[in-house]
Design an enzyme around this catalytic site. Sequence first.
Site, mmCIF file in Angstrom:
data_model
loop_
_atom_site.group_PDB
_atom_site.id
_atom_site.type_symbol
_atom_site.label_atom_id
_atom_site.label_comp_id
_atom_site.label_asym_id
_atom_site.label_seq_id
_atom_site.Cartn_x
_atom_site.Cartn_y
_atom_site.Cartn_z
ATOM 1 N N LYS A 189 0.853 -1.193 0.000
ATOM 2 C CA LYS A 189 0.000 0.000 0.000
ATOM 3 C C LYS A 189 0.886 1.238 0.000
ATOM 4 C CE LYS A 189 -1.991 2.971 2.663
ATOM 5 N NZ LYS A 189 -1.975 4.132 1.748
ATOM 6 N N GLU A 265 9.463 0.973 10.956
ATOM 7 C CA GLU A 265 10.537 1.951 10.681
ATOM 8 C C GLU A 265 9.878 3.315 10.779
ATOM 9 O OE1 GLU A 265 13.597 0.989 10.037
ATOM 10 O OE2 GLU A 265 13.249 -1.130 9.604
ATOM 11 N N CYS A 300 13.489 10.754 6.926
ATOM 12 C CA CYS A 300 13.393 10.249 8.298
ATOM 13 C C CYS A 300 14.717 10.411 9.034
ATOM 14 C CB CYS A 300 12.966 8.795 8.277
ATOM 15 S SG CYS A 300 13.977 7.769 7.219
ATOM 16 N N GLU A 395 9.610 16.008 15.188
ATOM 17 C CA GLU A 395 9.993 15.772 13.799
ATOM 18 C C GLU A 395 9.184 16.714 12.915
ATOM 19 O OE1 GLU A 395 8.724 12.150 11.699
ATOM 20 O OE2 GLU A 395 10.788 11.977 11.022
HETATM 21 P P1 NAP Z 1 2.310 8.250 7.756
HETATM 22 O O1 NAP Z 1 1.289 9.295 7.830
HETATM 23 O O2 NAP Z 1 2.635 7.472 8.973
HETATM 24 O O3 NAP Z 1 1.855 7.270 6.601
HETATM 25 C C1 NAP Z 1 2.620 6.162 6.217
HETATM 26 C C2 NAP Z 1 1.715 5.135 5.568
HETATM 27 O O4 NAP Z 1 0.737 4.689 6.523
HETATM 28 C C3 NAP Z 1 0.928 5.671 4.383
HETATM 29 O O5 NAP Z 1 0.810 4.668 3.413
HETATM 30 C C4 NAP Z 1 -0.389 6.014 5.032
HETATM 31 O O6 NAP Z 1 -1.460 6.046 4.122
HETATM 32 C C5 NAP Z 1 -0.568 4.898 6.012
HETATM 33 N N1 NAP Z 1 -1.489 5.245 7.098
HETATM 34 C C6 NAP Z 1 -1.817 6.483 7.569
HETATM 35 N N2 NAP Z 1 -2.698 6.397 8.577
HETATM 36 C C7 NAP Z 1 -2.974 5.085 8.747
HETATM 37 C C8 NAP Z 1 -3.808 4.363 9.634
HETATM 38 N N3 NAP Z 1 -4.562 4.974 10.562
HETATM 39 N N4 NAP Z 1 -3.822 3.000 9.532
HETATM 40 C C9 NAP Z 1 -3.069 2.373 8.619
HETATM 41 N N5 NAP Z 1 -2.266 3.005 7.749
HETATM 42 C C10 NAP Z 1 -2.206 4.354 7.809
HETATM 43 O O7 NAP Z 1 3.689 8.845 7.253
HETATM 44 P P2 NAP Z 1 3.970 9.755 5.975
HETATM 45 O O8 NAP Z 1 3.440 11.119 6.227
HETATM 46 O O9 NAP Z 1 3.537 9.063 4.739
HETATM 47 O O10 NAP Z 1 5.579 9.775 5.982
HETATM 48 C C11 NAP Z 1 6.316 10.539 6.872
HETATM 49 C C12 NAP Z 1 6.749 9.755 8.096
HETATM 50 O O11 NAP Z 1 7.425 8.573 7.708
HETATM 51 C C13 NAP Z 1 7.729 10.498 8.958
HETATM 52 O O12 NAP Z 1 7.414 10.335 10.320
HETATM 53 C C14 NAP Z 1 9.060 9.837 8.647
HETATM 54 O O13 NAP Z 1 10.015 9.958 9.642
HETATM 55 C C15 NAP Z 1 8.648 8.434 8.431
HETATM 56 N N6 NAP Z 1 9.654 7.710 7.640
HETATM 57 C C16 NAP Z 1 10.441 6.776 8.272
HETATM 58 C C17 NAP Z 1 11.425 6.098 7.565
HETATM 59 C C18 NAP Z 1 12.292 5.045 8.217
HETATM 60 O O14 NAP Z 1 12.836 4.213 7.527
HETATM 61 N N7 NAP Z 1 12.461 5.044 9.527
HETATM 62 C C19 NAP Z 1 11.601 6.363 6.206
HETATM 63 C C20 NAP Z 1 10.795 7.329 5.600
HETATM 64 C C21 NAP Z 1 9.818 7.990 6.324
HETATM 65 P P3 NAP Z 1 -1.986 7.445 3.502
HETATM 66 O O15 NAP Z 1 -0.874 8.068 2.780
HETATM 67 O O16 NAP Z 1 -3.055 7.002 2.609
HETATM 68 O O17 NAP Z 1 -2.433 8.297 4.641
#
Ligand code: NAP
Length: 491
Positions: A189, A265, A300, A395
């Site tokens: 997804k 992650e 991240c 963050e």
């Molecule tokens: P996010 O809001 O957590 O979303 C990540 C994924 O989860 C998306 O596919 C999102 O779908 C889905 N999602 C959102 N709400 C959900 C829920 N209630 N239940 C199930 N799935 C859900 O993060 P983002 O804004 O896309 O990315 C930024 C974050 O990712 C930052 O915190 C960053 O630090 C972290 N990140 C971490 C790493 C690592 O390797 N540690 C790497 C890159 C990014 P939708 O897009 O459809 O909402």
Amino acid sequence: MTDVPYDEWRARAAGLTPHTGLHIGGAFTDAAAATPVISPRDGLAIAHVASAGPAEVDAAVAAARRAFDTGPWPRLSPAERKAALLRWADLAERDRDTLALLISLEMGKPITEAHGIELRALLGCLRWYAEVADKQLDEAPRTGGSSLALVTREPAGVVAAVVPWNFPLTMAAWKVAPALAAGCTVVLKPAEESPLSALHLAALAAEAGLPPGVFNVVNGPGEIAGRALGEHPGVDVLAFTGSTEVGRHFLRYAAGSNLKRVWLELGGKSPNIILPDAPDLNAAADTAAWGIFFNQGEMCTAPSRLLVHRSVAERVVERITARAASLRVGDPLDPATEMGPLVSAGHHARVLSHVATAKADGARLRAGGEAREGRYLAPTVFDRVTPSMAVAREEIFGPVLAVLEFDEVDEAVALANDTDYGLAAAVWTSDLSTAHRVSRALRAGTVWVNCYEEGDMSVPFGGVKLSGHGRDKSLHALDKYTDLKTTWIEL
Ligand code: NAP
Ligand code: MG
């Protein structure tokens, strides 16, 4: 990396017809709902993609389940799986321009970085795990004369991968490639902001001859499609990259359903410590600037907390602000662009509110801070930051640097560890003993010494504390997608 000129990228963008269905069981299919994909370049829709609800997620999991339970994929020889993954990588290389263009359009990454850094990471990851597939050995422990014990690695089953938009294909590949190499089947997804590159990759998987159901892609809102995967009894492993907040949801989904294994992650607030004996202070400052502004700060591992020794702070900050002022912010399709727009209007507003809070808290704005037309933001630097300010703790996931000063090395280490996160950290010093002592004391999944963001497919990547657990990349990632099976034979 790319010799294609700006005009040509724009012409290709205008003529693009991306895949817009869900990819289930080896073919594209429609869904009851559709949702626009908005380009942060100009706020206009590039396409309308099918949006999965629980019924479509069910269909995708069923396809992956069939492909795992009765299909050929887990039963192929590892060498055959390797060959299929290598064909897939070759097709991704053939379509490199298209994949880079889709990424750049959907999430705003400069085309030079999409085509160079992100596509290199995708191809490297697919090929690395393809090569790993047929080079793993199982174990036969020495159990004595009258028995034979075998410890084998079995593929864990159906893997659901839920990923963010900041490196749409790298984050997907870090999960999909080891899972497939291990013999699992996958439902991916993508984030709502970046489904188009993932759908193109799915079309290439089918063209490469991956059997139907081995790799499925369902777009859709996280709260619906992501949640349906998290709660699905047919999913054995949930591999997630994203925010800490959503990571918590996945643990709850697993606890309330089939106790599927969840790998997380998550976010970061990584400290970058510059000591006065850094081997090259200019290089340290340039790397600090590059690290926080690269990919619009939507990283991240971004070194968002610069901890710099008071004696060299002004010199370092001046060089970083000069770099901030000279960065080319603009249309991501222009190969000369160094920083594109933030991913969405909502994210842009969130980052600006962090900037406003930092000002109100008394941090000193040294560069940027102002919004530019559209979803753009000037590279931003705050100094005179204190450890309790939000800009030092939360963050931001944007091009916003917080600079804190210190006098003693131990004070720097304490400041660095004063965070809920533990994804990455760095220290700059010429002293070997200090380098070892500090890197040992820093609580983070990765510590860089005299560099930042360096890596290789052979080294693991992941965090501690609220940055999650589990490791992507390297041979260790295979642990996530395999179960150890013991077979005991009385002879
Ligand atoms: P996010 O809001 O957590 O979303 C990540 C994924 O989860 C998306 O596919 C999102 O779908 C889905 N999602 C959102 N709400 C959900 C829920 N209630 N239940 C199930 N799935 C859900 O993060 P983002 O804004 O896309 O990315 C930024 C974050 O990712 C930052 O915190 C960053 O630090 C972290 N990140 C971490 C790493 C690592 O390797 N540690 C790497 C890159 C990014 P939708 O897009 O459809 O909402
Ligand atoms: Mg989201």
